[in-house]
Design a protein around this motif. Structure first.
Motif, PDB file in Angstrom:
ATOM      1  N   LYS A 136       0.833  -1.193   0.000  1.00 45.98           N
ATOM      2  CA  LYS A 136       0.000   0.000   0.000  1.00 45.98           C
ATOM      3  C   LYS A 136       0.870   1.245   0.000  1.00 45.98           C
ATOM      4  CE  LYS A 136      -3.953  -2.092   2.364  1.00 45.98           C
ATOM      5  NZ  LYS A 136      -4.853  -2.011   3.522  1.00 45.98           N
ATOM      6  N   ARG A 137       0.245   2.365  -0.375  1.00 50.87           N
ATOM      7  CA  ARG A 137       0.982   3.622  -0.381  1.00 50.87           C
ATOM      8  C   ARG A 137       1.298   4.053   1.052  1.00 50.87           C
ATOM      9  NH1 ARG A 137      -2.071   7.347  -4.942  1.00 50.87           N
ATOM     10  NH2 ARG A 137      -1.668   6.012  -6.725  1.00 50.87           N
ATOM     11  N   PHE A 138       2.409   4.682   1.224  1.00 48.48           N
ATOM     12  CA  PHE A 138       2.832   5.225   2.513  1.00 48.48           C
ATOM     13  C   PHE A 138       2.968   4.138   3.576  1.00 48.48           C
ATOM     14  CE2 PHE A 138       0.026   8.430   0.463  1.00 48.48           C
ATOM     15  CZ  PHE A 138       1.017   9.320   0.101  1.00 48.48           C
ATOM     16  N   ALA A 139       3.237   2.904   3.180  1.00 44.28           N
ATOM     17  CA  ALA A 139       3.249   1.811   4.139  1.00 44.28           C
ATOM     18  C   ALA A 139       4.555   1.712   4.906  1.00 44.28           C
ATOM     19  CB  ALA A 139       2.970   0.484   3.420  1.00 44.28           C
ATOM     20  N   TYR A 140       5.652   2.228   4.371  1.00 43.05           N
ATOM     21  CA  TYR A 140       6.956   2.040   4.988  1.00 43.05           C
ATOM     22  C   TYR A 140       7.503   3.370   5.479  1.00 43.05           C
ATOM     23  CZ  TYR A 140       6.240  -2.037   2.122  1.00 43.05           C
ATOM     24  OH  TYR A 140       5.690  -3.137   1.538  1.00 43.05           O
ATOM     25  N   PRO A 141       7.950   3.427   6.719  1.00 48.57           N
ATOM     26  CA  PRO A 141       8.450   4.700   7.254  1.00 48.57           C
ATOM     27  C   PRO A 141       9.888   4.944   6.828  1.00 48.57           C
ATOM     28  CG  PRO A 141       8.601   3.000   8.926  1.00 48.57           C
ATOM     29  CD  PRO A 141       7.964   2.348   7.727  1.00 48.57           C
ATOM     30  N   PRO A 142      10.280   6.202   6.696  1.00 45.60           N
ATOM     31  CA  PRO A 142      11.681   6.518   6.412  1.00 45.60           C
ATOM     32  C   PRO A 142      12.478   6.587   7.707  1.00 45.60           C
ATOM     33  CG  PRO A 142      10.410   8.523   6.408  1.00 45.60           C
ATOM     34  CD  PRO A 142       9.433   7.407   6.680  1.00 45.60           C
ATOM     35  N   GLN A 143      13.793   6.559   7.566  1.00 45.67           N
ATOM     36  CA  GLN A 143      14.643   6.847   8.722  1.00 45.67           C
ATOM     37  C   GLN A 143      14.941   8.340   8.825  1.00 45.67           C
ATOM     38  OE1 GLN A 143      15.813   3.996   6.618  1.00 45.67           O
ATOM     39  NE2 GLN A 143      14.369   2.948   7.966  1.00 45.67           N
ATOM     40  N   LEU A 144      14.777   9.067   7.699  1.00 47.40           N
ATOM     41  CA  LEU A 144      15.082  10.487   7.683  1.00 47.40           C
ATOM     42  C   LEU A 144      14.096  11.208   6.778  1.00 47.40           C
ATOM     43  CD1 LEU A 144      16.949  12.922   8.333  1.00 47.40           C
ATOM     44  CD2 LEU A 144      18.326  12.257   6.343  1.00 47.40           C
ATOM     45  N   VAL A 145      13.550  12.320   7.277  1.00 51.85           N
ATOM     46  CA  VAL A 145      12.698  13.212   6.487  1.00 51.85           C
ATOM     47  C   VAL A 145      13.483  14.491   6.218  1.00 51.85           C
ATOM     48  CG1 VAL A 145      10.675  14.699   6.548  1.00 51.85           C
ATOM     49  CG2 VAL A 145      10.483  12.323   7.237  1.00 51.85           C
ATOM     50  N   VAL A 146      13.598  14.848   4.952  1.00 50.40           N
ATOM     51  CA  VAL A 146      14.281  16.071   4.541  1.00 50.40           C
ATOM     52  C   VAL A 146      13.230  17.017   3.972  1.00 50.40           C
ATOM     53  CG1 VAL A 146      16.067  17.069   3.078  1.00 50.40           C
ATOM     54  CG2 VAL A 146      16.366  14.775   4.009  1.00 50.40           C
ATOM     55  N   VAL A 147      13.254  18.272   4.403  1.00 49.45           N
ATOM     56  CA  VAL A 147      12.336  19.271   3.859  1.00 49.45           C
ATOM     57  C   VAL A 147      13.156  20.334   3.141  1.00 49.45           C
ATOM     58  CG1 VAL A 147      10.605  18.849   5.626  1.00 49.45           C
ATOM     59  CG2 VAL A 147      12.314  20.622   5.989  1.00 49.45           C
ATOM     60  N   ASP A 148      12.576  20.856   2.076  1.00 46.13           N
ATOM     61  CA  ASP A 148      13.226  21.930   1.331  1.00 46.13           C
ATOM     62  C   ASP A 148      12.912  23.241   2.034  1.00 46.13           C
ATOM     63  OD1 ASP A 148      14.406  23.587  -0.458  1.00 46.13           O
ATOM     64  OD2 ASP A 148      12.979  23.264  -2.077  1.00 46.13           O
ATOM     65  N   GLY A 149      13.863  23.731   2.813  1.00 50.13           N
ATOM     66  CA  GLY A 149      13.645  24.964   3.547  1.00 50.13           C
ATOM     67  C   GLY A 149      14.528  25.039   4.778  1.00 50.13           C
ATOM     68  N   GLY A 150      14.317  26.107   5.551  1.00 46.79           N
ATOM     69  CA  GLY A 150      15.139  26.332   6.726  1.00 46.79           C
ATOM     70  C   GLY A 150      14.429  25.986   8.012  1.00 46.79           C
ATOM     71  N   LYS A 151      14.712  26.777   9.049  1.00 49.21           N
ATOM     72  CA  LYS A 151      14.237  26.471  10.395  1.00 49.21           C
ATOM     73  C   LYS A 151      12.709  26.429  10.500  1.00 49.21           C
ATOM     74  CE  LYS A 151      15.124  27.809  15.183  1.00 49.21           C
ATOM     75  NZ  LYS A 151      15.849  28.748  16.077  1.00 49.21           N
ATOM     76  N   PRO A 152      11.945  27.360   9.890  1.00 49.03           N
ATOM     77  CA  PRO A 152      10.481  27.288  10.012  1.00 49.03           C
ATOM     78  C   PRO A 152       9.888  26.008   9.426  1.00 49.03           C
ATOM     79  CG  PRO A 152      11.174  29.454   9.242  1.00 49.03           C
ATOM     80  CD  PRO A 152      12.379  28.582   9.177  1.00 49.03           C
ATOM     81  N   GLN A 153      10.352  25.612   8.250  1.00 47.98           N
ATOM     82  CA  GLN A 153       9.827  24.386   7.634  1.00 47.98           C
ATOM     83  C   GLN A 153      10.185  23.151   8.450  1.00 47.98           C
ATOM     84  OE1 GLN A 153      11.294  26.836   5.992  1.00 47.98           O
ATOM     85  NE2 GLN A 153       9.941  27.446   4.320  1.00 47.98           N
ATOM     86  N   VAL A 154      11.413  23.112   8.986  1.00 42.69           N
ATOM     87  CA  VAL A 154      11.819  21.972   9.810  1.00 42.69           C
ATOM     88  C   VAL A 154      10.962  21.899  11.067  1.00 42.69           C
ATOM     89  CG1 VAL A 154      13.713  20.986  11.145  1.00 42.69           C
ATOM     90  CG2 VAL A 154      14.172  22.007   8.917  1.00 42.69           C
ATOM     91  N   ALA A 155      10.714  23.048  11.693  1.00 44.10           N
ATOM     92  CA  ALA A 155       9.886  23.063  12.894  1.00 44.10           C
ATOM     93  C   ALA A 155       8.469  22.583  12.590  1.00 44.10           C
ATOM     94  CB  ALA A 155       9.855  24.477  13.481  1.00 44.10           C
ATOM     95  N   ALA A 156       7.931  22.960  11.426  1.00 40.35           N
ATOM     96  CA  ALA A 156       6.585  22.519  11.050  1.00 40.35           C
ATOM     97  C   ALA A 156       6.539  21.014  10.847  1.00 40.35           C
ATOM     98  CB  ALA A 156       6.141  23.247   9.779  1.00 40.35           C
ATOM     99  N   ALA A 157       7.553  20.465  10.186  1.00 42.99           N
ATOM    100  CA  ALA A 157       7.588  19.013   9.965  1.00 42.99           C
ATOM    101  C   ALA A 157       7.725  18.269  11.285  1.00 42.99           C
ATOM    102  CB  ALA A 157       8.737  18.661   9.020  1.00 42.99           C
ATOM    103  N   GLN A 158       8.584  18.761  12.179  1.00 45.55           N
ATOM    104  CA  GLN A 158       8.763  18.096  13.470  1.00 45.55           C
ATOM    105  C   GLN A 158       7.491  18.185  14.307  1.00 45.55           C
ATOM    106  OE1 GLN A 158      11.661  16.344  14.552  1.00 45.55           O
ATOM    107  NE2 GLN A 158      10.058  15.665  15.958  1.00 45.55           N
ATOM    108  N   ARG A 159       6.805  19.329  14.242  1.00 43.93           N
ATOM    109  CA  ARG A 159       5.557  19.474  14.984  1.00 43.93           C
ATOM    110  C   ARG A 159       4.503  18.486  14.480  1.00 43.93           C
ATOM    111  NH1 ARG A 159       4.856  24.242  13.855  1.00 43.93           N
ATOM    112  NH2 ARG A 159       3.042  24.255  12.472  1.00 43.93           N
ATOM    113  N   ALA A 160       4.471  18.253  13.159  1.00 42.44           N
ATOM    114  CA  ALA A 160       3.516  17.281  12.609  1.00 42.44           C
ATOM    115  C   ALA A 160       3.805  15.876  13.129  1.00 42.44           C
ATOM    116  CB  ALA A 160       3.575  17.311  11.079  1.00 42.44           C
TER     117      ALA A 160
END
Length: 749
Positions: free
Chosen positions: A570-594
């Motif tokens: 199924k889609r999205f079935a396997y988790p990553p070990q690392l999530v990379v976001v295109d952006g700086g501190k605000p985008q990283v904080a948003a991803a971590q908050r999610a």
């Protein structure tokens, strides 16, 4: 690392019949597929002392979390099922021959009224006669150019053919005698097809008879003193002989055979194939693979045969296949090849004579291919490993991130906001798992809020899959047991989690996860169930065991992980070990908050700021600065740039679609067919807007309800402005504007 004893089947569970087995990891992904004459003997060999296993086998069994099998009646069925599953699941521990190019073939489209000779790559089509494959397309074109003098078969595309027929003039090849010009009626369809069939016969190796016939006609023309015709026939014979010289005779008895040679070392193997037809080498191809499983030369040959002939039928499978080592046992493979050809196929090792000499040549080619591959690939493998290690060290990870996912947001001044997710595994892109998102929760431009939404949606889907498979309930039970320190408390927590879906540290089931909380899927582990779960069918019986040898309930083919009912991940079935976001501190904080809101605490997050290529981590005031020469930084840049490319491609496609939209595109339930029918009937949107409901109902396929919807939608839409001739500045008349209506309901000048 899993303990193989945790999922080892109980004694007597595994049948002694032939069959195919699958190892799955903790997420349900198939990581290895194998076949066996006796399932009990083969599977038992995997559950011995780890010190006695081959290193690659040891890695596989410690990565796996469950094993399942399917019983079949014969070894040939096992071979067929193994090939089908390897192709479907793409297991990481199976030998897979990959090539960096598609070999061209010479194709004759006998399925067309006027057959065409052309270079063709990719999947084979029904009704097309293929010769090759060849190493280079230019070799095919040189041969065809020589043969068109004698067999002037059509080589032009469908567009050129149609255009020549319309204007009544052939193309250049028709004027210089290298095409019989059926487009203008110089030959009939039957005469042209006879030319194409003669071309195929000559390419298939039946050359002697045709050459003798041409020589006889040349002598007859000379005796009749038709010297110009005799000279033309002489030149035709010379052209055919030159074409034949390009494929030198290697086997004097006009043998049809494929010769397969293998060159290998401890880590990799190269396979080379020579295609001999009519005693001549008609084509050559090769593959290189990593030896991710413990396999000998005979096993490599068997895998090569599956890859080579798995999709072939009829004459594409030769009468004779010469190999360096015959698989043991050879009878199932020989029978499988015979069934695919429709007549007997000999599979053997050449012992003497020309065939042995030619096999030595193929072997030398395989050795050279392996040596060339190692010089190109060694540095690449080393570089990727070093890059992953540098990333792990810079981000403080426990191990190298084998699966990396990167997210990027794209929009045009706040319109058509979309996002992309790209996946890299082992440092290489896995494009089949790329995903695209449309931002749904709000309108306008807010990259931080968009990033939070996309990451939340991706991991909410992942948690839904864990709920469906029971993984969430098991984790909740273990967490409750550790917190309470007592079995009774653990049981109550697990029961509560199963009833309500409320899991400590995880998101409750909301509208984004309808019915997912507490849903027990058919593949959940059921302690105390019978020793073997299976269903009898045409192919046999399927059994599945989970941790501690416990069977898995549900369908016989039901996996122990996030796999759909059709057996596909199924889609999205396997988790990553690392999530990379295109952006700086605000985008990283948003991803971590999610991730924090969803209770996902085992996935690392970082961001790559484009201005200075700084790596930002959550809750850190200063970025991590990797050296410009760092392979880890280079890999992160590749991942980020791929996510940006994928996002902007999607955004542009949406923008282009919205720009092409016309008034009829807003009508609900109106598809392209009826839209075109309306425009064809009325001639323009303006006339359609002026039509009554009864007049619209006269269009074939349009009922009264649809007609009322169309009339209401067009009545509410603003009429398009007049069309203007940009060259003269004149306003084009209404009649002209009407005829300029586009197929999507818009108008153009």
């Amino acid at each position: 690392m899993a303990d193989p004893s945790s999922y080892r089947p109980k004694p007597g569970q595994i049948p002694e019949s032939p069959g195919v087995y699958k190892f799955r990891d903790e997420h349900g992904r198939v990581i290895y597929v194998g076949k066996a004459k006796s399932l009990r003997q083969r599977l038992s060999s995997y559950f011995q002392d780890l010190a006695n296993l081959h290193p690659r086998t040891r890695t596989m069994v410690t990565t796996a979390a469950a094993v399942e099998w399917t019983v079949v009646s014969t070894e040939v069925e096992a071979l067929q099922l193994e090939y089908s599953w390897i192709k479907e699941f793409d297991p990481r521990f199976n030998v897979k021959y990959r090539d960096d190019k598609s070999y061209p073939s010479l194709a004759v489209t006998l399925n067309e009224e006027f057959p065409r000779v052309q270079v063709m790559r990719g999947a084979k089509k029904k009704g097309v006669r293929y010769f090759g494959p060849y190493a280079h397309a230019w070799a095919i074109r040189e041969t065809v150019d020589l043969m068109l003098r004698v067999f002037p078969v059509r080589t032009c595309s469908a567009g050129v053919f149609k255009r020549s027929a319309q204007i009544g003039r052939p193309c250049l090849l028709g004027y210089i005698g290298k095409c019989s010009a059926p487009c203008v009626g110089r030959v009939t369809a039957e005469e042209h097809r006879e030319l194409a069939e003669e071309f195929c016969d000559f390419m298939a190796g039946r050359t002697g008879t045709y050459l003798r016939r041409l020589e006889q006609r040349m002598h007859e023309a000379a005796e009749e003193m038709e010297y110009e015709r005799a000279a033309r026939l002489r030149d035709d014979i010379g052209a055919l002989k030159r074409a034949m010289e390009k494929n030198a005779v290697v086997l004097a008895d006009a043998t049809d055979a494929d010769l397969i040679a293998v060159a290998e070392d401890e880590l990799e193997a190269a396979v080379q194939i020579f295609h001999v037809r009519g005693g001549r080498v008609r084509g050559q191809r090769g593959w290189v693979t990593d030896k991710v499983e413990a396999v000998d030369t005979a096993g490599l040959v068997e895998h090569a045969l599956q890859q080579l002939y798995g999709e072939e039928r009829g004459d594409a499978v030769p009468k004779e296949v010469l190999v360096p080592a015959v698989p043991d046992p050879a009878e199932p493979v020989t029978q499988w090849l015979t069934e695919r050809r429709g007549s007997r196929v000999d599979l053997r090792v050449p012992q003497r004579g020309d065939k042995k000499d030619l096999m030595a040549t193929v072997q030398r080619n395989a050795q050279q291919a392996l040596a060339l591959h190692k010089t190109k690939r060694a540095s690449d493998l080393t570089t990727r490993s070093r890059a992953l290690e540098e990333i792990a060290e810079a981000l403080g990870l426990d191990s190298a991130p084998l699966r990396v996912e990167c997210f990027d947001i794209s929009h045009l001044q706040g319109d058509d906001v979309v996002a992309s997710m790209v996946v890299f595994e082992d440092g290489l892109p896995r494009k089949s798992e790329y995903r695209r998102f449309q931002i749904k929760s709000f309108a306008g431009q807010d990259d931080v809020r968009s990033m939070h939404e996309v990451v939340s949606r991706r991991f909410r889907r992942y948690l839904q899959e864990k709920q469906k498979t029971g993984e969430w309930e098991e984790e909740a039970a273990r967490a409750a047991e550790e917190a309470a320190g007592a079995t009774g408390a653990a049981g109550e927590a697990a029961e509560a989690a199963g009833a309500t879906g409320d899991v400590p540290g995880a998101a409750r089931a909301t509208g984004d996860a309808p019915g997912a909380a507490g849903a027990a899927s058919g593949s959940a582990v059921t302690p105390g169930a019978p020793g073997l779960t299976g269903t009898a069918g045409s192919t046999g019986t399927t059994g599945t065991t989970g941790p501690a040898g416990q069977p898995l309930d549900g369908p016989a083919e039901g996996p122990s992980g996030p796999i759909g009912e059709d057996g596909r991940p199924k889609r999205f079935a396997y988790p990553p070990q690392l999530v990379v976001v295109d952006g700086g501190k605000p985008q990283v904080a948003a991803a971590q908050r999610a991730l924090d809101e969803l209770g996902v605490d085992d996935v690392a997050v970082c961001g790559l700021a484009k201005r200075l290529e700084e790596v930002w981590l959550p809750d850190e005031d200063d970025p991590v600065v990797l050296p410009r020469s760092s392979e880890g930084l280079y890999l992160l840049q590749r991942v980020r740039d791929e996510a940006h490319r994928f996002a902007i491609t999607y955004q542009r496609s949406k923008r282009a679609k919205s720009m092409k939209a016309g008034p009829l595109d807003t009508v609900p339930g109106l598809g392209d067919s009826r839209k075109q029918a309306l425009l064809k009937h009325f001639g323009s949107v303006k006339r359609l807007r002026a039509a009554t409901v009864e007049q619209i109902c006269e269009v074939p396929g349009v009922g009264r309800k649809t007609a009322e919807t169309v009339a209401a939608a067009l009545a509410g839409a603003a009429p398009a402005g007049p069309a203007v001739n940009t060259a003269t500045g004149e306003i084009i008349e209404d009649e002209a504007t009407g005829t300029a209506a586009s197929s999507n309901g818009g108008t153009r000048p």
